[in-house]
Design a protein around this motif. Structure first.
Motif, short mmCIF file in Angstrom:
data_model
loop_
_atom_site.label_atom_id
_atom_site.label_comp_id
_atom_site.label_asym_id
_atom_site.label_seq_id
_atom_site.Cartn_x
_atom_site.Cartn_y
_atom_site.Cartn_z
N MET A 1 -20.17 22.26 54.61
CA MET A 1 -19.68 23.08 55.71
C MET A 1 -18.57 23.99 55.21
O MET A 1 -17.63 23.54 54.55
N ASN A 2 -18.65 25.28 55.51
CA ASN A 2 -17.62 26.25 55.14
C ASN A 2 -16.80 26.63 56.36
O ASN A 2 -17.35 26.94 57.42
N ILE A 3 -15.49 26.62 56.19
CA ILE A 3 -14.57 26.91 57.28
C ILE A 3 -13.64 28.03 56.85
O ILE A 3 -13.08 28.00 55.75
N LEU A 4 -13.46 29.02 57.73
CA LEU A 4 -12.52 30.10 57.48
C LEU A 4 -11.36 29.99 58.47
O LEU A 4 -11.57 29.92 59.68
N VAL A 5 -10.14 29.99 57.93
CA VAL A 5 -8.94 30.04 58.76
C VAL A 5 -8.19 31.32 58.42
O VAL A 5 -8.03 31.67 57.25
N ILE A 6 -7.76 32.03 59.46
CA ILE A 6 -7.04 33.30 59.28
C ILE A 6 -5.62 33.14 59.81
O ILE A 6 -5.42 32.77 60.97
N LYS A 7 -4.65 33.39 58.94
CA LYS A 7 -3.24 33.41 59.34
C LYS A 7 -2.49 34.24 58.30
O LYS A 7 -2.22 33.78 57.19
N GLN A 8 -2.15 35.48 58.66
CA GLN A 8 -1.68 36.43 57.66
C GLN A 8 -0.16 36.51 57.50
O GLN A 8 0.36 36.41 56.41
N THR A 9 0.54 36.74 58.59
CA THR A 9 1.99 36.94 58.51
C THR A 9 2.63 36.44 59.80
O THR A 9 1.93 36.21 60.79
N SER A 10 3.95 36.31 59.82
CA SER A 10 4.88 36.39 58.71
C SER A 10 4.97 35.02 58.04
O SER A 10 4.21 34.11 58.38
N LEU A 11 5.92 34.84 57.10
CA LEU A 11 6.00 33.58 56.37
C LEU A 11 6.14 32.39 57.30
O LEU A 11 5.46 31.37 57.14
N GLY A 12 7.03 32.50 58.29
CA GLY A 12 7.22 31.39 59.22
C GLY A 12 5.97 31.10 60.03
O GLY A 12 5.61 29.95 60.25
N ASP A 13 5.29 32.16 60.47
CA ASP A 13 4.05 31.99 61.23
C ASP A 13 2.97 31.33 60.37
O ASP A 13 2.22 30.48 60.85
N VAL A 14 2.89 31.74 59.12
CA VAL A 14 1.88 31.16 58.22
C VAL A 14 2.17 29.69 57.99
O VAL A 14 1.26 28.85 57.98
N LEU A 15 3.44 29.35 57.82
CA LEU A 15 3.81 27.95 57.64
C LEU A 15 3.53 27.13 58.90
O LEU A 15 3.13 25.96 58.81
#
Length: 342
Positions: A1-15
């Motif tokens: 199974m392949n899963i794509l997660v998208i979370k680009q910016t900012s650093l705090g949001d990505v964390l």
């Protein structure tokens, strides 16, 4: 199974999404051993997941190039986005989740070859969830539940490498000869309105410097400002590490600290992820949406601030925050033995 997660910016949001990425991967590992998780994020955020055991492959967006060219040379920015989309479309995904929910991220979600797509927000043809009143982490919890993924533990995590640990070992041998508890002070954020005046930080650090080894941190362009603040006679025993560490070395240093003092910033989120107590100073942003979760963490709000969410607010409510209130809060975290010696 392949899963794509998208979370680009900012650093705090990505964390913020780190615990949700773990929850997704663990859930599908049980159902489909060998499942692969791809994370689409900005090149500036890549180190956050460099050693993550839950991310199998990073797909990087050249954030700086797109941002720099978007107004003056939009075709260059569009071509960069197309190049990234082509990388996404090299794979067929069973599941794609966009935790960002902005046009710059939904572009890739729409373009991805995925059987099931979920997004934070309300976008045509996509299943999603949006509640701006919730804390950012709780809002992502709800999105996972819409996707049928359990959210029993979505606490943030940050994994560093052995080289980063050894580097911090060597650093502490140099800067903390008295083996005091370490107080990390990160006075700057990306918003001028979120920053308590540096002079106040310096005065507070001077007041607690006998109990702590104070370490200032920040980006390279802040080093001179901090040096000048220390040259003015405040907190001269502190160490200025602004620009002297990689992102992951800073993360490891935070994990060794006894306390952090900062504003609404990426360092605040790092402290929460590494379970280091943090005192966070809030002004124009809402701590109920982005503040530090956890019983040991504390928020001090600027007096009379109406949470305008304005990057350049002329009122600058944080300038009215009294030093004594911050010092009292630090003392609440300080061991009695350190207070006695101080």
């Amino acid at each position: 199974m392949n899963i794509l997660v998208i979370k680009q910016t900012s650093l705090g949001d990505v964390l913020h999404a780190s615990g949700h990425i773990r929850a997704i991967k663990k859930h599908y590992q049980k159902q489909c051993p060998g499942s692969k998780l791809f994370l689409l994020t900005a090149n500036t955020s890549a180190d956050i997941y460099r050693h993550s055991p839950w991310v199998d492959e990073l797909i990087l967006v050249d954030r700086d190039s797109i941002k720099e060219n978007w107004r003056k040379k939009p075709m260059r920015a569009i071509k960069e986005m197309q190049r990234t989309l082509s990388k996404v479309r090299q794979h067929k995904f069973d599941l794609a989740i966009d935790f960002q929910g902005l046009a710059k991220s939904v572009f890739f979600l729409y373009g991805a070859k995925a059987e099931n797509k979920f997004v934070k927000g309300n976008w045509w043809g996509l299943k999603g969830f949006r509640n701006k009143k919730l804390h950012a982490i709780k809002e992502m919890d709800q999105l996972l539940q819409v996707a049928g993924i359990p959210t029993t533990d979505t606490t943030m995590e940050l994994v560093v490498g052995n080289d980063d640990k050894l580097s911090v070992d060597r650093l502490l041998l140099k800067i903390n000869l008295e083996n005091k508890p370490i107080l990390i002070v990160s006075p700057f954020s990306r918003w001028p309105s979120k920053d308590w005046p540096l002079k106040n930080y310096m005065e507070v650090c001077e007041a607690v410097s006998n109990a702590y080894q104070v370490v200032f941190t920040g980006s390279p362009d802040r080093k001179i400002q901090i040096d000048r603040g220390m040259e003015d006679g405040c907190c001269q025993s502190a160490v200025n590490m602004a620009g002297a560490q990689s992102l992951l070395e800073f993360v490891e240093l935070t994990s060794r600290a006894s306390l952090m003092l900062t504003g609404d910033s990426f360092p605040m989120h790092v402290a929460v992820a590494k379970q280091t107590p943090v005192i966070a100073l809030f002004g124009p942003t809402d701590e109920n949406k982005v503040g530090p979760l956890g019983e040991r963490n504390r928020v001090i709000r600027a007096p009379g601030c109406d949470v305008c969410d304005n990057r350049h607010c002329s009122r600058h409510c944080l300038s009215r925050l009294d030093n004594d209130e911050v010092i009292r809060m630090i003392h609440e975290f300080t061991p009695d033995s350190c207070l006695a010696s101080a």
